[in-house]
Design a protein around this motif. Structure first.
Motif, PDB file in Angstrom:
ATOM      1  N   ALA A   1       8.423   8.531 -11.393  1.00 41.67           N
ATOM      2  CA  ALA A   1       7.414   9.300 -12.131  1.00 41.67           C
ATOM      3  C   ALA A   1       7.115  10.656 -11.522  1.00 41.67           C
ATOM      4  O   ALA A   1       6.786  11.607 -12.239  1.00 41.67           O
ATOM      5  CB  ALA A   1       6.130   8.482 -12.237  1.00 41.67           C
ATOM      6  N   PHE A   2       7.211  10.758 -10.205  1.00 41.87           N
ATOM      7  CA  PHE A   2       6.806  11.996  -9.530  1.00 41.87           C
ATOM      8  C   PHE A   2       7.954  12.538  -8.675  1.00 41.87           C
ATOM      9  O   PHE A   2       8.305  11.947  -7.648  1.00 41.87           O
ATOM     10  CB  PHE A   2       5.585  11.740  -8.651  1.00 41.87           C
ATOM     11  CG  PHE A   2       4.399  11.183  -9.408  1.00 41.87           C
ATOM     12  CD1 PHE A   2       3.662  11.983 -10.265  1.00 41.87           C
ATOM     13  CD2 PHE A   2       4.042   9.846  -9.263  1.00 41.87           C
ATOM     14  CE1 PHE A   2       2.574  11.465 -10.966  1.00 41.87           C
ATOM     15  CE2 PHE A   2       2.961   9.319  -9.951  1.00 41.87           C
ATOM     16  CZ  PHE A   2       2.225  10.131 -10.813  1.00 41.87           C
ATOM     17  N   ASP A   3       8.509  13.672  -9.097  1.00 40.14           N
ATOM     18  CA  ASP A   3       9.605  14.290  -8.360  1.00 40.14           C
ATOM     19  C   ASP A   3       9.154  14.743  -6.981  1.00 40.14           C
ATOM     20  O   ASP A   3       8.080  15.327  -6.819  1.00 40.14           O
ATOM     21  CB  ASP A   3      10.150  15.513  -9.126  1.00 40.14           C
ATOM     22  CG  ASP A   3      10.903  15.116 -10.386  1.00 40.14           C
ATOM     23  OD1 ASP A   3      11.383  13.967 -10.434  1.00 40.14           O
ATOM     24  OD2 ASP A   3      10.985  15.941 -11.318  1.00 40.14           O
ATOM     25  N   GLY A   4       9.975  14.465  -5.977  1.00 40.11           N
ATOM     26  CA  GLY A   4       9.689  14.937  -4.628  1.00 40.11           C
ATOM     27  C   GLY A   4       8.518  14.240  -3.953  1.00 40.11           C
ATOM     28  O   GLY A   4       7.988  14.760  -2.966  1.00 40.11           O
ATOM     29  N   ILE A   5       8.134  13.083  -4.447  1.00 36.95           N
ATOM     30  CA  ILE A   5       6.989  12.378  -3.861  1.00 36.95           C
ATOM     31  C   ILE A   5       7.294  11.958  -2.419  1.00 36.95           C
ATOM     32  O   ILE A   5       8.400  11.518  -2.111  1.00 36.95           O
ATOM     33  CB  ILE A   5       6.629  11.125  -4.719  1.00 36.95           C
ATOM     34  CG1 ILE A   5       5.335  10.486  -4.208  1.00 36.95           C
ATOM     35  CG2 ILE A   5       7.759  10.116  -4.729  1.00 36.95           C
ATOM     36  CD1 ILE A   5       4.816   9.372  -5.119  1.00 36.95           C
ATOM     37  N   GLU A   6       6.322  12.157  -1.544  1.00 37.76           N
ATOM     38  CA  GLU A   6       6.447  11.728  -0.153  1.00 37.76           C
ATOM     39  C   GLU A   6       5.256  10.832   0.172  1.00 37.76           C
ATOM     40  O   GLU A   6       4.100  11.213  -0.044  1.00 37.76           O
ATOM     41  CB  GLU A   6       6.464  12.935   0.795  1.00 37.76           C
ATOM     42  CG  GLU A   6       7.735  13.763   0.683  1.00 37.76           C
ATOM     43  CD  GLU A   6       7.820  14.834   1.758  1.00 37.76           C
ATOM     44  OE1 GLU A   6       6.977  14.797   2.687  1.00 37.76           O
ATOM     45  OE2 GLU A   6       8.703  15.699   1.669  1.00 37.76           O
TER      46      GLU A   6
ATOM     47  N   ILE B   1       0.854  -1.191   0.000  1.00 34.95           N
ATOM     48  CA  ILE B   1       0.000   0.000   0.000  1.00 34.95           C
ATOM     49  C   ILE B   1       0.887   1.237   0.000  1.00 34.95           C
ATOM     50  O   ILE B   1       1.721   1.413   0.890  1.00 34.95           O
ATOM     51  CB  ILE B   1      -0.935   0.022   1.222  1.00 34.95           C
ATOM     52  CG1 ILE B   1      -1.739  -1.276   1.292  1.00 34.95           C
ATOM     53  CG2 ILE B   1      -1.859   1.233   1.170  1.00 34.95           C
ATOM     54  CD1 ILE B   1      -2.544  -1.412   2.561  1.00 34.95           C
ATOM     55  N   LEU B   2       0.714   2.069  -1.013  1.00 35.09           N
ATOM     56  CA  LEU B   2       1.493   3.295  -1.156  1.00 35.09           C
ATOM     57  C   LEU B   2       0.518   4.446  -1.358  1.00 35.09           C
ATOM     58  O   LEU B   2      -0.260   4.446  -2.322  1.00 35.09           O
ATOM     59  CB  LEU B   2       2.452   3.190  -2.350  1.00 35.09           C
ATOM     60  CG  LEU B   2       3.516   2.085  -2.232  1.00 35.09           C
ATOM     61  CD1 LEU B   2       4.089   1.735  -3.597  1.00 35.09           C
ATOM     62  CD2 LEU B   2       4.634   2.527  -1.298  1.00 35.09           C
ATOM     63  N   ALA B   3       0.532   5.411  -0.448  1.00 37.95           N
ATOM     64  CA  ALA B   3      -0.378   6.548  -0.543  1.00 37.95           C
ATOM     65  C   ALA B   3       0.411   7.847  -0.517  1.00 37.95           C
ATOM     66  O   ALA B   3       1.397   7.975   0.215  1.00 37.95           O
ATOM     67  CB  ALA B   3      -1.392   6.515   0.597  1.00 37.95           C
ATOM     68  N   PHE B   4      -0.015   8.795  -1.329  1.00 38.85           N
ATOM     69  CA  PHE B   4       0.677  10.095  -1.399  1.00 38.85           C
ATOM     70  C   PHE B   4      -0.317  11.172  -1.807  1.00 38.85           C
ATOM     71  O   PHE B   4      -1.388  10.887  -2.368  1.00 38.85           O
ATOM     72  CB  PHE B   4       1.845  10.033  -2.386  1.00 38.85           C
ATOM     73  CG  PHE B   4       1.449   9.590  -3.783  1.00 38.85           C
ATOM     74  CD1 PHE B   4       1.166  10.510  -4.772  1.00 38.85           C
ATOM     75  CD2 PHE B   4       1.353   8.227  -4.084  1.00 38.85           C
ATOM     76  CE1 PHE B   4       0.797  10.102  -6.049  1.00 38.85           C
ATOM     77  CE2 PHE B   4       0.983   7.805  -5.367  1.00 38.85           C
ATOM     78  CZ  PHE B   4       0.704   8.748  -6.345  1.00 38.85           C
TER      79      PHE B   4
END
Length: 242
Positions: A187-192, A136-139
């Motif tokens: 795919a997404f820069d700076g994703i946390e 599970i990955l949520a952002f």
């Protein structure tokens, strides 16, 4: 899949004030993860996610560093994983994940928790077939299509994607964890990541009511108090919670 994956967090919150136990659980899990996949978080995505989660739960750096130092040395504790399955109050289903250096002790302790809560341990596989073992990955975000496209380009086997309240949640088989996380990082820069875990998510929920609620709380609390227990998953649905 809804918010069922939050059930462990709700039950863990009851023991979160026992900081030494929380630190101990994280330290043990980081040690085993680093032993298995290497002590470099850049090359061990599972370890990286675990360390990030530990920091969010305010685990001190010295606890994390000590676990990594132990993992980099020769010898040390010989922990192994153990998973127990059973039926709790109201016929709800429970999965208990442990890391132990003494399986016989751990089994006895876990069985004792079930017995005291008038519950019953089952055989391996007796309830886990009713849970999905998920990464599970949520952002924060709202572009579901871009997320799906990134995952498909990386050939990730996605189970589900939710887009709710400004948060994207990706569900994938647990075996796809590293590939899914890397695809999103690329795919997404700076994703946390707000959620970065592998969990057992129940396929169906079981209502627990009346006197069974107190017994259920006792079961979860006593399990979480055991040093060897890392995670408790269940499919109990209690009115007014969650």
């Amino acid at each position: 899949m809804g918010r069922a994956f939050q059930n462990r967090k709700e039950s863990m919150a009851k023991t979160a004030d026992a900081k030494t136990k929380v630190y101990s659980k994280y330290g043990r899990e980081i040690y085993v993860c680093a032993k298995q996949g290497g002590i470099d978080p850049e090359g061990n995505l599972a370890l990286r996610g675990l360390i990030e989660r530990a920091k969010k739960d305010q685990v001190p750096s010295h606890v994390i560093d000590k676990a990594l130092d132990k993992a980099s040395g020769v010898g040390g504790e010989d922990f192994s994983t153990a998973r127990y399955e059973g039926f709790g109050p109201g016929s709800c289903m429970v999965i208990v994940e442990c890391l132990t250096d003494n399986p016989n002790r751990t089994f006895g302790d876990v069985r004792g928790c079930f017995t005291k809560a008038k519950s019953k341990l089952g055989t391996p596989g007796s309830v886990s077939h009713m849970f999905d073992h998920c990464a599970i990955l949520a952002f924060k975000g709202d572009d579901e299509e871009a997320t799906l496209e990134a995952l498909m380009e990386a050939d990730v086997d996605v189970t589900d994607i939710e887009n709710e309240a400004g948060q994207i949640t990706v569900f994938a088989p647990h075996t796809e964890y590293a590939k899914a996380k890397q695809a999103l990082l690329d795919a997404f820069d700076g994703i946390e990541f707000e959620v970065d875990e592998i969990q057992f998510v129940p396929q169906t929920m079981t209502p627990v009511a009346g006197d069974d609620v107190a017994l259920f709380d006792k079961l979860v609390d006593t399990l979480n108090d055991l040093d060897d227990v890392q995670n408790v998953y269940h499919n109990a649905e209690i009115e007014g919670r969650g």
